[in-house]
Design an enzyme around this catalytic site. Structure first.
Site, PDB file in Angstrom:
ATOM      1  N   GLY A 158      49.357  32.439  43.485  1.00  0.00           N
ATOM      2  CA  GLY A 158      49.359  31.247  42.633  1.00  0.00           C
ATOM      3  C   GLY A 158      48.296  30.219  42.981  1.00  0.00           C
ATOM      4  N   PHE A 211      42.699  31.779  40.365  1.00  0.00           N
ATOM      5  CA  PHE A 211      42.234  31.278  39.064  1.00  0.00           C
ATOM      6  C   PHE A 211      43.359  31.272  38.014  1.00  0.00           C
ATOM      7  CE2 PHE A 211      39.929  33.121  35.165  1.00  0.00           C
ATOM      8  CZ  PHE A 211      39.753  31.882  34.556  1.00  0.00           C
ATOM      9  N   LYS A 244      48.010  34.147  50.166  1.00  0.00           N
ATOM     10  CA  LYS A 244      47.376  34.408  51.467  1.00  0.00           C
ATOM     11  C   LYS A 244      46.192  33.480  51.712  1.00  0.00           C
ATOM     12  CE  LYS A 244      45.438  38.530  53.772  1.00  0.00           C
ATOM     13  NZ  LYS A 244      45.083  39.940  53.525  1.00  0.00           N
ATOM     14  N   THR A 302      42.986  33.889  50.564  1.00  0.00           N
ATOM     15  CA  THR A 302      41.757  34.637  50.835  1.00  0.00           C
ATOM     16  C   THR A 302      40.587  33.758  50.391  1.00  0.00           C
ATOM     17  OG1 THR A 302      41.594  35.589  48.619  1.00  0.00           O
ATOM     18  CG2 THR A 302      42.964  36.788  50.224  1.00  0.00           C
ATOM     19  N   ILE A 335      51.561  39.153  50.554  1.00  0.00           N
ATOM     20  CA  ILE A 335      52.612  39.883  49.817  1.00  0.00           C
ATOM     21  C   ILE A 335      52.905  41.240  50.455  1.00  0.00           C
ATOM     22  CG2 ILE A 335      52.219  38.771  47.573  1.00  0.00           C
ATOM     23  CD1 ILE A 335      50.921  41.534  46.720  1.00  0.00           C
ATOM     24  N   THR A 367      46.501  45.101  49.178  1.00  0.00           N
ATOM     25  CA  THR A 367      47.246  44.126  48.366  1.00  0.00           C
ATOM     26  C   THR A 367      47.750  44.764  47.068  1.00  0.00           C
ATOM     27  OG1 THR A 367      46.018  42.284  49.295  1.00  0.00           O
ATOM     28  CG2 THR A 367      47.064  41.902  47.163  1.00  0.00           C
ATOM     29  N   THR A 378      45.628  44.710  34.206  1.00  0.00           N
ATOM     30  CA  THR A 378      44.339  44.453  33.552  1.00  0.00           C
ATOM     31  C   THR A 378      43.985  45.530  32.537  1.00  0.00           C
ATOM     32  OG1 THR A 378      41.945  44.373  34.008  1.00  0.00           O
ATOM     33  CG2 THR A 378      43.271  45.585  35.571  1.00  0.00           C
ATOM     34  N   ASP A 379      43.158  45.167  31.552  1.00  0.00           N
ATOM     35  CA  ASP A 379      42.652  46.167  30.598  1.00  0.00           C
ATOM     36  C   ASP A 379      41.797  47.224  31.293  1.00  0.00           C
ATOM     37  OD1 ASP A 379      40.380  44.626  31.134  1.00  0.00           O
ATOM     38  OD2 ASP A 379      40.008  44.044  29.056  1.00  0.00           O
ATOM     39  N   GLU A 380      41.308  46.920  32.501  1.00  0.00           N
ATOM     40  CA  GLU A 380      40.418  47.877  33.184  1.00  0.00           C
ATOM     41  C   GLU A 380      41.123  49.179  33.547  1.00  0.00           C
ATOM     42  OE1 GLU A 380      37.602  46.492  35.936  1.00  0.00           O
ATOM     43  OE2 GLU A 380      37.296  44.584  34.897  1.00  0.00           O
ATOM     44  N   TYR A 425      38.757  48.816  42.225  1.00  0.00           N
ATOM     45  CA  TYR A 425      39.611  47.713  41.754  1.00  0.00           C
ATOM     46  C   TYR A 425      40.606  48.204  40.712  1.00  0.00           C
ATOM     47  CZ  TYR A 425      41.050  43.852  38.738  1.00  0.00           C
ATOM     48  OH  TYR A 425      41.809  42.998  37.962  1.00  0.00           O
ATOM     49  N   LYS A 479      44.736  48.596  40.679  1.00  0.00           N
ATOM     50  CA  LYS A 479      45.586  47.921  39.695  1.00  0.00           C
ATOM     51  C   LYS A 479      46.470  48.929  38.958  1.00  0.00           C
ATOM     52  CE  LYS A 479      45.716  44.173  38.877  1.00  0.00           C
ATOM     53  NZ  LYS A 479      46.496  43.089  39.546  1.00  0.00           N
ATOM     54  N   ASN A 510      39.436  40.131  29.851  1.00  0.00           N
ATOM     55  CA  ASN A 510      38.524  39.295  30.653  1.00  0.00           C
ATOM     56  C   ASN A 510      38.805  37.817  30.421  1.00  0.00           C
ATOM     57  OD1 ASN A 510      36.857  41.813  30.897  1.00  0.00           O
ATOM     58  ND2 ASN A 510      35.597  40.331  31.995  1.00  0.00           N
ATOM     59  N   HIS A 521      29.575  51.248  35.881  1.00  0.00           N
ATOM     60  CA  HIS A 521      29.846  50.074  35.038  1.00  0.00           C
ATOM     61  C   HIS A 521      30.546  50.468  33.728  1.00  0.00           C
ATOM     62  CE1 HIS A 521      27.941  45.989  33.665  1.00  0.00           C
ATOM     63  NE2 HIS A 521      29.241  46.041  33.448  1.00  0.00           N
TER      64      HIS A 521
END
Ligand code: NAD
Ligand code: DAU
Length: 386
Positions: free
Chosen positions: A29, A32, A55, A57, A85, A123, A158-160, A182, A186, A211, A308
């Site tokens: 929390g 961003f 944490k 970071t 966590i 994480t 995420t959409d990723e 990443y 996720k 995004n 990418h």
């Protein structure tokens, strides 16, 4: 709907009074999107209490919560705990006292996952497992009559996880094809949530957000990096041909949609949260430079990100059916974001300190040295927006 129009349907109220979730544990929390969620929920002043576990970071920043901590009424309903966590001793007691967990905690930057994947797995996979085991403990306490209902857990994904989508729109039931460390972490995290819902009956929901951009965005990401570099007249390192496409979602719309799914979503289900501005990176950069009154000559074409993803785009019908609509147009959101960064120089300079220079040199040193000036392509006639 074009990017210049506002959404026609207002979302239904998500007041805590109509929901059993009055004490939330918000993990991650101080980042961003998580801090926007905390500011927006507590700022509504409807009695909801929030404990943040973070944490801190390099990406976590207590200053992101200053508006809450400096307001006596909100501060009385807020508690901050610094911790991991992935640490069961910290997580267990916090989960025991909350009605719902909203898990934003993650390493969130794709480029860093390519440089150093390990923290992403710790994480994103082990951390989520620890949260789920704590929920399972609470389910056992319900059976013993020690609490009325077990906590709900919402995993912010995420959409990723869908991987690159050359055409069409990803739907919730599509096969997951993550292509970076990443997005693989996720995908693993959200699959764990689904598996606990199926196997143990854990009350779990997943959101897959697009995004996101807005105030308090860490300057490592495209939009804030290019704003802050441009303000300092530094080169803007655009990967490859700059024609990769993302669908931009304003941060308070993302946070609001997450709360909406928390309060109205069905257990075991997953909900896409699309944005409302599908644009190639070049077009985003052109709009930023216009708002900042800076020249295109700052843009450098640099070596591409390995693996990418070319395009993400999601179908939002399931979330719409739940009653949610985004409120912020890209034009307004981008202008507000630029204004915020102009007005909050101390915040972003602090975010670009500490380990920033070492990261920047590692990620961009060789790229910028080997980069070249990039011709500006014709501006998109009208952005492909939904
Ligand atoms: P962020 O990097 O700004 O914030 C992450 C927060 O998590 C930080 O405060 C950090 O200190 C904390 N954190 C990291 N590891 C932790 C750990 N082990 N224990 C406790 N706290 C820890 O990220 P963000 O952009 O706000 O993203 C939040 C979530 O939303 C992430 O899960 C991300 O994958 C997801 N998401 C982000 C976007 C986006 O565009 N930013 C889009 C879709 C989904
Ligand atoms: O799609 C959701 C995801 O969006 C989230 O899950 C991630 O947490 C979040 O970081 C974001 O991932 P992206 O990789 O899409 O965002 P980023 O801002 O890093 O990059 C956006 C686009 O801009 C992408 O095509 C890469 C490009 N880019 C990025 C940077 C940092 C550049 O061309 N140059 C850069 O320096």
């Amino acid at each position: 709907m074009s990017a210049g129009e506002t959404a026609p349907v207002a979302p239904p109220p998500t007041a805590a009074t109509s929901s059993p979730f009055t004490h939330l544990l918000v993990t991650g929390g101080a980042g961003f999107i998580g801090s926007c969620f905390v500011r927006d929920v507590l700022g509504r002043r409807d009695g909801t209490r929030i404990t943040v576990l973070d944490k801190l970071t390099y990406a976590g920043n207590r200053a992101n919560l200053a508006a809450v901590e400096n307001d006596p009424e909100q501060a009385a309903r807020f508690r901050f705990v610094q911790g991991d966590i992935a640490d069961p001793a910290v997580v267990g007691p916090l989960v025991a006292e909350t009605d719902a967990i909203v898990n934003f905690a993650a390493e969130s930057h794709v480029d860093r996952s390519i440089l150093d994947p390990e923290a992403f797995l710790r994480t994103g996979v082990i951390g989520v497992h620890v949260l789920l085991e704590a929920c399972r403990e609470e389910q056992a306490r319900v059976e013993l009559g020690e609490r009325a209902r077990a906590p709900r857990v919402l995993q912010v994904s995420t959409d990723e996880v869908y991987g690159s989508k050359d055409a069409g729109y990803s739907r919730e039931g599509d096969v997951l094809e993550p292509r970076s460390p990443y997005s693989a972490a996720k995908a693993a995290g959200e699959q764990l949530v689904r598996s606990y819902a199926v196997t143990y009956g854990t009350d779990g929901v997943v959101t897959r957000g697009s995004n996101t951009y807005g105030p308090f965005h860490h300057p490592e990401k495209l939009i804030p990096l290019f704003i802050t570099n441009a303000l300092d007249d530094l080169p803007l390192p655009l990967y490859g041909d700059g024609m990769q496409q993302r669908d931009w979602l304003y941060v308070s719309d993302h946070a609001g949609a997450i709360e909406h799914v928390l309060r109205h979503g069905a257990s075991g289900e997953t909900y896409n949260i699309p944005g409302n501005a599908e644009l190639p990176n070049r077009e985003v950069v052109a709009r930023l430079l216009e708002l900042l009154d800076k020249p295109w000559s700052l843009v450098r074409s640099v070596a591409d990100r390995p693996g990418h993803d070319r395009r993400y785009a999601m179908d939002g019908a399931k979330l719409h059916a739940l009653g949610w609509r985004n409120r912020t147009t890209f034009e307004r959101g981008l202008a507000e974001t630029v204004d915020w960064f102009r007005a909050n120089e101390a915040w972003w300079r602090a975010s670009r300190s500490g380990e920033w220079d070492a990261y920047y040199a590692r990620q961009y040193g060789t790229r910028i040295a080997g980069g070249s000036a990039m011709a500006q392509v014709a501006r998109a006639e009208s952005p492909n927006t939904r």
